[in-house]
Design an enzyme around this catalytic site. Structure first.
Site: not given
Ligand code: HXC
Length: 510
Positions: A169-170, A404-405
């Site tokens: 994401g961000g 051109g290059a």
């Molecule tokens: C809150 C989060 C989190 C998030 C991970 N965690 N991502 N908490 N917000 N976005 C927490 C988990 O709950 C977990 O907590 C710990 O971090 C580790 O995560 P895991 O999933 O156990 O780790 P892993 O298996 O290594 O996977 C990592 C990951 C996955 C691939 C990043 O966690 C994931 O897919 N997270 C969500 C990604 C996402 O969709 N983010 C939002 C994007 S939108 P605990 O307590 O169990 O340790 C965005 C908008 C911005 O960013 C605008 C863009 C233009």
């Protein structure tokens, strides 16, 4: 007083522990360092000044009021790399997966503001699951504040992103707006949406590595500039990159004491061009031989290998190099190489880094795929970038400069300052064979006649002197003397000033 100091120490220890021993152990078990350990490798020993260690998030939904970790998942501050100031942030995956909350964003914004005000780069060590899901729009707003600052800072201070874990994401869009992205092989990933979402939406099944690993982003998407084996190697390479960069747009390039002489001759370059025009040679070898101490920091090495980009030093000062690579696609310009080189040139121009261009280019790559893909627009990026760049530009044509290059690759006409050619240079609209086939189509069946026509064309154009007679080439130089000549040329251009027409900003074909 003693108790007060003890209480402070306790607070600091709690902040240093991040998400706790267990999560730190998990981080280590994946071969990753913690946020703080990474800063220890990146910065000079003892130079780190930390800010906002006691910042806490303000969220209350989803039980967040009960889980407060001082520092809120990012370590921020400033320090030095070989004595030069840089601002840094290092996301702590052990705290809510390094996700970005409103306060986490405020910490990053604070050091970004300081970096612009004080004219020093920002290095971001990214290890984050993106916007903190529990905070909703507050986190999204936080990201947008970071994005806005990335754009304000662009061209004012160098911004370097290091991807050191799963970034979603961000956490990928902010790096995407910075100048350089380095990744760690096997432990870092970048994607806008992860494999699970991809499967739901498009039914494609991919691993994190396939979707957004270092190999994907250095070879296919070109999102990343380089990737290295592990955290330590990556951070040491960031230090190496940092040493080439000026601190800000108002600073000059750093000049290091080097163990090399500016007038060093390189006799082996006299024989590097093969006898046959269709035989390739390695332009990387030329660059290394010209560089101080043979040190070439190459960027985007695994993408668009038909053009080489990176930094060298000449007489200790940083120079950006753009060079056609005859080993790949005969050095032709295509969509990818044009985009790659254009972005690099614009970085150099933003930060007053002089540009050396080494030319051996048979032209733009022909083909339906290239035309459908928009080679006109993308090739124009390279032409545009060279033409708008006002930094000192020195060009050396080693062999082919066709069509051109020739114009595009920092020719005199688009305002390169000093243009040299080796005696082996061939500056023409096209190669002799292609030219005679078009000009003398009716004689094609007569092999002897065509051979004579080809020879006539070669004698007339397969040399640098027609261009030199017109002053398009300033001198025909011996390959062995190239280092001395280009070093001198750049030293004469140090005080170059160019008046620009009044405008808000240009409109490069994106
Ligand atoms: C809150 C989060 C989190 C998030 C991970 N965690 N991502 N908490 N917000 N976005 C927490 C988990 O709950 C977990 O907590 C710990 O971090 C580790 O995560 P895991 O999933 O156990 O780790 P892993 O298996 O290594 O996977 C990592 C990951 C996955 C691939 C990043 O966690 C994931 O897919 N997270 C969500 C990604 C996402 O969709 N983010 C939002 C994007 S939108 P605990 O307590 O169990 O340790 C965005 C908008 C911005 O960013 C605008 C863009 C233009």
């Amino acid at each position: 007083m003693h108790e007060i100091i003890e209480a402070l120490d306790k607070r600091r220890d709690a902040a240093r522990l991040g998400g706790g021993e267990k999560r730190i152990a998990t981080q280590h078990s994946k071969g990753k360092l913690t946020a703080r350990e990474r800063l220890d490798v990146l910065l000079d020993p003892g130079s780190f000044e930390e800010y906002d260690m006691f910042v806490r998030h303000r969220a209350t939904d989803f039980g967040m009021a009960d889980t407060i970790i001082p520092g809120d998942g990012v370590v921020t501050g400033c320090g030095t790399i070989n004595g030069r100031l840089t601002y840094v942030f290092s996301q702590d995956f052990t705290v809510f997966g390094g996700s970005l909350s409103e306060t986490h964003a405020q910490k990053i914004c604070k050091i970004m503001d300081l970096s612009v005000q004080n004219g020093a780069p920002v290095i971001g060590l990214n290890d984050s699951g993106g916007a903190r899901i529990q905070e909703g729009v507050a986190a999204l707003g936080g990201y947008a504040e970071v994005f806005w600052r990335n754009v304000q800072a662009s061209g004012a201070i160098p911004q370097i992103s290091v991807i050191m874990g799963p970034c979603a994401g961000g956490a990928v869009y902010s790096p995407a707006m910075t100048d350089f992205i380095y990744m760690v092989k096997d432990t870092s990933y970048m994607f806008v949406t992860g494999p699970d979402v991809v499967k739901t939406v498009t039914n494609e099944i991919v691993t994190q590595e396939e979707l957004g690993g270092a190999s994907t982003h250095t070879k296919i998407s070109s999102v990343a500039d380089a990737a290295f084996e592990n955290d330590i190697e990556t951070l040491l390479e960031v230090r190496r990159l940092f040493d080439f960069l000026p601190l800000s747009a108002t600073d000059k390039v750093p000049v290091l004491a080097v163990n090399d002489t500016a007038d060093r001759a390189e006799p082996s370059l006299d024989t590097i061009i093969p006898d046959s025009a269709s035989k390739p040679y390695d332009m990387r070898e030329v660059i290394v031989k010209l560089a101080d101490e043979g040190d070439f920091l190459e960027l985007q090495r695994d993408f668009a290998g038909n053009i080489l980009t990176g930094f060298i030093r000449l007489d200790g000062g940083t120079v950006g190099v753009v060079a056609n690579q005859p080993l790949v696609l005969a050095g032709c310009l295509d969509i990818n190489s044009s985009k790659k080189a254009a972005r690099f040139i614009r970085f150099c121009d933003s930060f007053s880094i002089p540009i050396l261009t080494l030319v051996d280019v048979p032209g733009f790559l022909p083909g339906v795929a290239q035309e459908y893909g928009g080679i006109i627009k993308h090739g124009a990026k390279l032409l545009f970038a060279y033409a708008e760049a006002t930094v000192p530009k020195v060009t050396v044509i080693t062999r082919k400069a066709y069509g051109g290059a020739y114009d595009v690759m920092a020719s005199k006409h688009i305002r390169a300052d000093v243009n040299y050619a080796w005696p082996t240079a061939e500056i023409a609209v096209m190669g002799a064979k292609g030219a005679t086939e078009i000009l003398y189509r009716s004689e094609l069946s007569d092999k002897e006649k065509i051979a004579a026509r080809t020879k006539e064309y070669e004698d007339r154009f397969a040399n640098p002197f027609v261009a030199a007679e017109r002053g398009f080439i300033d001198d025909v130089i011996l390959p062995r003397e190239t280092r001395r000549r280009i070093t001198r040329a750049f030293s004469t251009l140090r005080r170059k000033k160019v008046a620009m027409p009044v405008k808000k900003h240009d409109n490069i074909p994106l």
